[in-house]
Every structure is written in C-alpha cells, then in structure tokens.
Design a protein around this motif. Structure first.
Motif, short mmCIF file in Angstrom:
data_model
loop_
_atom_site.label_atom_id
_atom_site.label_comp_id
_atom_site.label_asym_id
_atom_site.label_seq_id
_atom_site.Cartn_x
_atom_site.Cartn_y
_atom_site.Cartn_z
N ARG A 177 0.81 -1.22 0.00
CA ARG A 177 0.00 0.00 0.00
C ARG A 177 0.85 1.28 0.00
NH1 ARG A 177 -5.30 -1.63 1.32
NH2 ARG A 177 -5.88 0.36 0.38
N ILE A 178 2.16 1.13 -0.21
CA ILE A 178 3.04 2.29 -0.22
C ILE A 178 2.74 3.15 -1.44
CG2 ILE A 178 5.43 3.10 -0.19
CD1 ILE A 178 4.50 1.57 2.34
N GLY A 179 2.44 4.41 -1.21
CA GLY A 179 2.04 5.32 -2.29
C GLY A 179 0.54 5.35 -2.49
N ASN A 180 -0.15 4.33 -2.03
CA ASN A 180 -1.61 4.29 -2.14
C ASN A 180 -2.27 4.90 -0.91
OD1 ASN A 180 -4.05 2.18 -1.19
ND2 ASN A 180 -4.34 3.17 -3.17
N GLU A 181 -1.97 4.37 0.27
CA GLU A 181 -2.54 4.94 1.49
C GLU A 181 -1.78 6.17 1.94
OE1 GLU A 181 -4.71 1.10 3.60
OE2 GLU A 181 -2.91 1.97 4.53
N ASN A 182 -0.48 6.23 1.69
CA ASN A 182 0.32 7.37 2.14
C ASN A 182 0.84 8.21 0.98
OD1 ASN A 182 2.10 5.43 1.20
ND2 ASN A 182 3.62 5.73 2.81
N GLY A 183 0.04 8.31 -0.08
CA GLY A 183 0.41 9.14 -1.22
C GLY A 183 -0.41 10.41 -1.29
N VAL A 184 -0.21 11.17 -2.36
CA VAL A 184 -0.94 12.42 -2.58
C VAL A 184 -2.38 12.08 -2.95
CG1 VAL A 184 -1.06 14.53 -3.94
CG2 VAL A 184 1.16 13.54 -3.36
N ILE A 206 -1.98 10.26 5.24
CA ILE A 206 -0.96 10.91 6.06
C ILE A 206 -0.73 12.33 5.56
CG2 ILE A 206 1.35 10.72 7.03
CD1 ILE A 206 -0.48 8.33 7.62
N SER A 207 -0.79 13.30 6.47
CA SER A 207 -0.56 14.71 6.12
C SER A 207 0.43 15.33 7.09
CB SER A 207 -1.88 15.48 6.13
OG SER A 207 -2.77 14.98 5.15
N THR A 208 0.95 16.49 6.71
CA THR A 208 1.97 17.14 7.50
C THR A 208 1.40 17.96 8.66
OG1 THR A 208 3.91 18.60 7.41
CG2 THR A 208 2.01 19.26 6.10
N THR A 209 2.16 18.07 9.71
CA THR A 209 1.85 19.05 10.75
C THR A 209 2.43 20.40 10.34
OG1 THR A 209 3.90 18.57 11.94
CG2 THR A 209 1.93 17.31 12.58
N ASN A 212 -3.13 22.73 -7.56
CA ASN A 212 -2.24 23.27 -6.55
C ASN A 212 -2.96 23.61 -5.25
OD1 ASN A 212 0.01 23.09 -8.21
ND2 ASN A 212 -0.28 25.15 -9.05
N ILE A 213 -2.26 23.41 -4.15
CA ILE A 213 -2.79 23.75 -2.82
C ILE A 213 -2.37 25.18 -2.48
CG2 ILE A 213 -2.69 23.16 -0.37
CD1 ILE A 213 -2.03 20.29 -1.21
N GLY A 214 -3.28 25.94 -1.91
CA GLY A 214 -2.98 27.32 -1.53
C GLY A 214 -1.80 27.40 -0.59
N ALA A 215 -1.03 28.47 -0.71
CA ALA A 215 0.22 28.62 0.02
C ALA A 215 0.04 28.51 1.53
CB ALA A 215 0.87 29.95 -0.34
N THR A 216 -1.07 28.98 2.06
CA THR A 216 -1.27 28.99 3.51
C THR A 216 -2.02 27.77 4.02
OG1 THR A 216 -3.33 30.27 3.29
CG2 THR A 216 -1.26 31.51 3.55
N ASN A 217 -2.43 26.90 3.11
CA ASN A 217 -3.24 25.74 3.48
C ASN A 217 -2.33 24.57 3.82
OD1 ASN A 217 -5.41 24.11 3.98
ND2 ASN A 217 -6.12 24.01 1.85
N ILE A 218 -1.66 24.66 4.95
CA ILE A 218 -0.62 23.69 5.31
C ILE A 218 -1.20 22.31 5.58
CG2 ILE A 218 1.11 23.09 7.05
CD1 ILE A 218 1.73 26.09 7.27
N TYR A 219 -2.27 22.23 6.36
CA TYR A 219 -2.77 20.94 6.81
C TYR A 219 -3.40 20.10 5.69
CZ TYR A 219 -2.01 22.55 11.58
OH TYR A 219 -1.44 23.01 12.75
N ALA A 220 -3.63 20.70 4.54
CA ALA A 220 -4.17 19.95 3.41
C ALA A 220 -3.08 19.22 2.62
CB ALA A 220 -4.92 20.89 2.47
N ARG A 221 -1.86 19.33 3.08
CA ARG A 221 -0.72 18.78 2.34
C ARG A 221 -0.40 17.37 2.82
NH1 ARG A 221 1.84 23.12 -0.32
NH2 ARG A 221 0.93 25.11 0.28
#
Length: 541
Positions: free
Chosen positions: A289-296, A316-319, A357-366
């Motif tokens: 599941r590498i790239g599938n569950e923890n991918g973009v 999985i997303s960034t803090t 593209n994700i908005g510059a300030t939208n950190i948690y959506a990454r």
C-alpha cells in the motif's frame, strides 16, 4: 503466541510465502519439515518465507509506517472514516491492527526458528549455508526488535513449536529481549554478504545488519533501558556501515523515492528494503500500500483514470511544525531546503486525475508525497496496491544516527558528528548535484560550537526533515523521552492553527491530547492473553 499460529507450524514451514524479487521461484504448497530441507532450493524457499513477513500489507507493506506510527509531531492521520486505531491513540487490547502486527511478528519468528532448526540437514555448500543462517538470525532478531519497541518485554521463543501444549510462555524482560537481539544480529553480521555482492537492498547485507544494530543500540541507550554505554556501540556500528565504501547519498533527494516507485534499486542509499511485487492482480499477490494509502490524495472515480494515474487516499498529512521547520526563502534559491516540496505535497489530484495546486497557507491539506504513483512503471495501475518497496534503512538515517551517537559519547559534537549532519543537509539543499557551488552554505551554522543538548536538538529536527513519514518518528520521540510532552504540544498546535470544525483536524487534535505514558507501549492482544495463561498485560490496559 496464538494457538492457531502454533498449530499451523506443526504441519508447515512457510505458508503464503510470496514471490520475492531476489528468489526466482513461485512458492511451494504446504510441506512438512520432516521431508523438507534436503536441498539448497528448499532452504531458499524456506528463507523466502522468513523474508515474506517484511513485505506484508500489515507490516512494512503498509500498516507499520502508515497506521502504527503516523500521529507524531511531523504528521497526522488525515482520514476520517476510521474512528479508532493506533493512529488515533484510541485502542484497546482487542484492536485488530495491533493484534495482526503481533501475529505476523511471531509468524516470522517461527518461520526463522523452523529454518534454523533444520538448516544443517540440507545438502548444500557450507558457505551458502552460513549466509542463510546469518539472514535468518537477523530477521528473527529484527522481528523481536519490532515487538520489544511496541510491547516491551515479550516471550523469547528461540526454537520451533513441537507441541500444541507449548502455549503458556511467560514474558522475558526488555533487557533479555534486547540481549538476544544483539546476540543474533552480531552473529549475523559475520555471516551475511556485503551489499555489493548482493546487488540490491531486498536481502540482508552487512550494511543492513550494521545500520540496524546502530538503531538498536541507540534505542537501548534511550528510554526505557537508558543504557548509555550503548551510544558507543551505536557510533561504532554506524561508522562501520560504509567500511567498504559502498554507500553515499543520492545527489537528488527526490530520486531516492522515484527509484522506489520505479522498482529500481539504489544500494548506495537504500540499504534495506521490504520487497513488494506486481500490482496484486496476479497469483503472487505481493503488492503493498506504499504510495496508495500514504500518497498524494487522488479524487478520481473513473476506473480508466485510476488505472492511469494511480489512486491514493492521502491518509498521512503534515503538521505545521514539520512544514515550517524547512528553511525556504522565496527570494533566495540558495536558502531553500528542497526536501520540503518533495516530502510534502504542493498539490492534490482532482476527479480527472489532474494536479490542482494547494494554496500557500493551506498547510494541513498537504499530504505525504514521498512515494508518488505517477512514477510507477507497471500499467494499468491497481487502485489499492503498488509494487513500491519500502525502505527500512537508508544511508541518510545512518549518518544522522552516527552524528547523534558521536555527540553523546563526546559530550558534544565532534568533527565526525558535524560532517555527518552537514552531508545530509547539503543534499537537502541540492549541494550534491553536479555543478553545485558554495556547498558550505547548507551547513548548520556554528554546529561544532554547540553544546551537547543543543546539538541533539539539531539532530532531532534534522531527522524529522529528512526521515519524515518513514515510520521512525514515534520511536525516536519515545527513546528521547519526549513523546508525551511533544504530543501535548501537537494538540496545542492544532487548537491554535486548525479549524476544529474540520473532522480530520479535530481528530488529530484529540489523538494528540489522548496520549499519556500508557501509549508508550501497546496492549498485549486480548486473544493472546486468553490463550497464554503465563502472559501479563501491560500497565493501563
């Protein structure tokens, strides 16, 4: 161990062994040890079964890095459909994800024990027999390492099961388990081949054993054993990894992960990998599941689009802490840590499979973006399974372990520690690429003058930037003795910066708030407790 596991190994030596890339064979059906282990081919088939555990979807093929260790100060579990689990620190002794990991670790240990007990029966070259023994010893020890990190002291079982009555096995102490791990791995190190003789990272090499021994020793030096004598051993093992000059950092950080997605080995950097194979549409069914569950995250629903671009859930997303820890000067290219926009997504994939593209300030959506399905070479892509190997150990980790251990034993950073740190940083800033100039601009300023505590903090931050999403952070925080406090800080971060009306952000905040000292270990699975009357449950469960 569960009775069903004990019973299964009375009659078979390896079930569902899978087809690993390093063995040119399809697994055999169930066989009895009495009539097996006669030839080198049969020995290799059995060894294949011991390796197979690593790549299971429930181990490094998916769940170990994605569901057991995602909620830390570098990442959070960003999928709302699962209400409970280790990713939310919301679980009990009946949790299936935890139970299955325990089961597979003891499956692997039993397979190794059966092989080791019967290895001398085979007619084969003694040199090859010694290598097989080394690989089996290492893998058994590695499975015990996963167990002791997650459950503390566990039953040490070093011989194959011969009776269904061998069920009531008491727990050994944490130290006893680690002592056995060191014993097995140290013997293995003298038996296995160099990685340049093997040619790929899917098999245990001297480099792999040495690097994992460094990891084991650093863990022993920290919480809960706090055996600080092991810092010296960690430094020595890390230093020996490149004794033969086989390793160096890939000049391009992104290429490390592109190679994995393309199913291409790079033994200079990627030292030890869990093998996956195919798209799970064949008889072998060894996709992960590498790239599938923890991918973009991909929002596509059309089967043709999914088969083309590859589906990903974005679990999985960034803090904010991780994202903002990277230096990224918009006006000065030389002050940009290039790892940020590879490790962390700058886009999602819409219903048409097109990047948005994700908005510059939208950190948690990454999302985590290290393993990108667009680079998979097999077509059509399976919606849920990928052929992407997971790297258990890579050279950058070895360098950072060496820097940390040297700092500890010298009561502050020495030249070896600083050089190891800066080698990782230089690659992160693109300074190892052909034609790069001003290499020292990426070095940590004044590192050699830092005190021991300050340099450790630098290493802690650098490990997050370099190794994020690779399943190491939770165990790092625990061994450093800062796990509980760090998770409370994460809760504060989400309360301050994220909308609590968004379910996944509220879940992340609640998960971090939930963490107490009890969560330093998992509960012994309830089924194990019911079968093994000598077992004692961990505190808090």
């Amino acid at each position: 161990m569960k009775k069903i596991i004990l019973l299964s190994f009375l009659a078979i030596i390896c079930s569902s062994t899978g087809c690993k890339k390093f063995l040119d064979k399809v697994p055999s059906t169930f066989v009895s040890p009495v009539n097996y282990f006669n030839t080198e081919k049969e020995v290799n088939t059995a060894l294949n079964g011991v390796y197979d555990i690593l790549g299971k979807e429930q181990v490094y093929g998916g769940q170990l890095p994605i569901r057991h260790a995602p909620s830390t100060d570098e990442s959070f579990f960003s999928y709302a459909s699962f209400p409970t689990g280790p990713f939310y620190y919301n679980f009990g002794a009946d949790d299936a994800t935890i139970r299955v990991l325990w089961q597979y670790m003891y499956d692997g240990i039993e397979r190794a024990n059966v092989l080791l007990a019967n290895l001398d029966k085979a007619t084969m070259d003694d040199g090859k027999r010694s290598v097989v023994k080394g690989e089996a010893l290492f893998l058994r020890a590695f499975y015990y390492f996963i167990l002791v990190q997650n459950w503390g002291g566990v039953p040490l079982k070093l011989n194959p099961t011969t009776s269904i009555n061998e069920v009531n096995i008491p727990r050994n102490t944490i130290k006893e388990v680690y002592d056995q791990i060191l014993k097995d791995m140290t013997e293995a190190e003298g038996r296995v081949l160099k990685i340049s003789q093997i040619g790929f990272g899917g098999r245990v090499s001297k480099s792999a054993v040495r690097g994992i021994l460094a990891r084991v020793c650093l863990t022993m030096a920290g919480y809960p054993l706090k055996d600080i004598s092991k810092f010296k051993d960690a430094a020595e093992w890390a230093g020996k990894v490149n004794e033969f000059g086989e390793h160096s950092l890939n000049p391009d950080y992104s290429q490390v992960f592109i190679n994995l997605c393309k199913d291409q080995y790079d033994i200079k950097e990627s030292i030890f990998e869990a093998e996956e194979f195919g798209t799970n549409n064949d008889a072998v069914r060894e996709g992960g599941r590498i790239g599938n569950e923890n991918g973009v995250r991909c929002a596509a629903t059309d089967a043709a689009v999914i088969a083309s671009v590859g589906y990903a859930y974005g679990f999985i997303s960034t803090t904010r802490k991780l994202y903002t820890s990277y230096e990224f000067n918009a006006s000065d290219v030389s002050k940009r840590d290039l790892r940020r926009d590879w490790a962390i997504s700058t886009y999602t994939l819409n219903a048409s499979g097109v990047k948005a593209n994700i908005g510059a300030t939208n950190i948690y959506a990454r999302n985590c973006a290290k393993w990108r399905r667009e680079y998979e070479l097999l077509s059509p892509k399976n919606k849920n399974y990928t052929p992407t190997n997971f790297q258990i150990l890579r050279y950058a980790d070895v360098l950072l372990m060496q820097a940390e251990a040297e700092n500890e034993i010298n009561n502050g950073p020495n030249v070896t520690a600083v050089n190891a740190l800066n080698e990782v940083r230089r690659r992160g800033y693109g300074k190892l690429m052909p034609g790069a100039t001003n290499l020292g601009n990426a070095d940590y300023p004044g590192a050699i003058s830092l005190g021991k505590a300050a340099f450790l903090k630098v290493i802690q931050d650098e490990r997050a930037r370099e190794l994020c999403f690779e399943g190491l952070r939770k165990y790092d925080l625990i061994r450093w003795g800062i796990f509980v406090n760090t998770m409370q800080e994460v809760a504060t971060e989400f309360t301050t910066y994220a909308s609590m009306t968004t379910t996944i952000y509220k879940n992340a905040r609640d998960a971090a708030q939930r963490v107490t000292a009890t969560h330093l270990l998992y509960p012994i699975p309830i089924l194990e407790m019911s079968l093994n009357k000598a077992m004692v449950q961990n505190d808090g469960y």
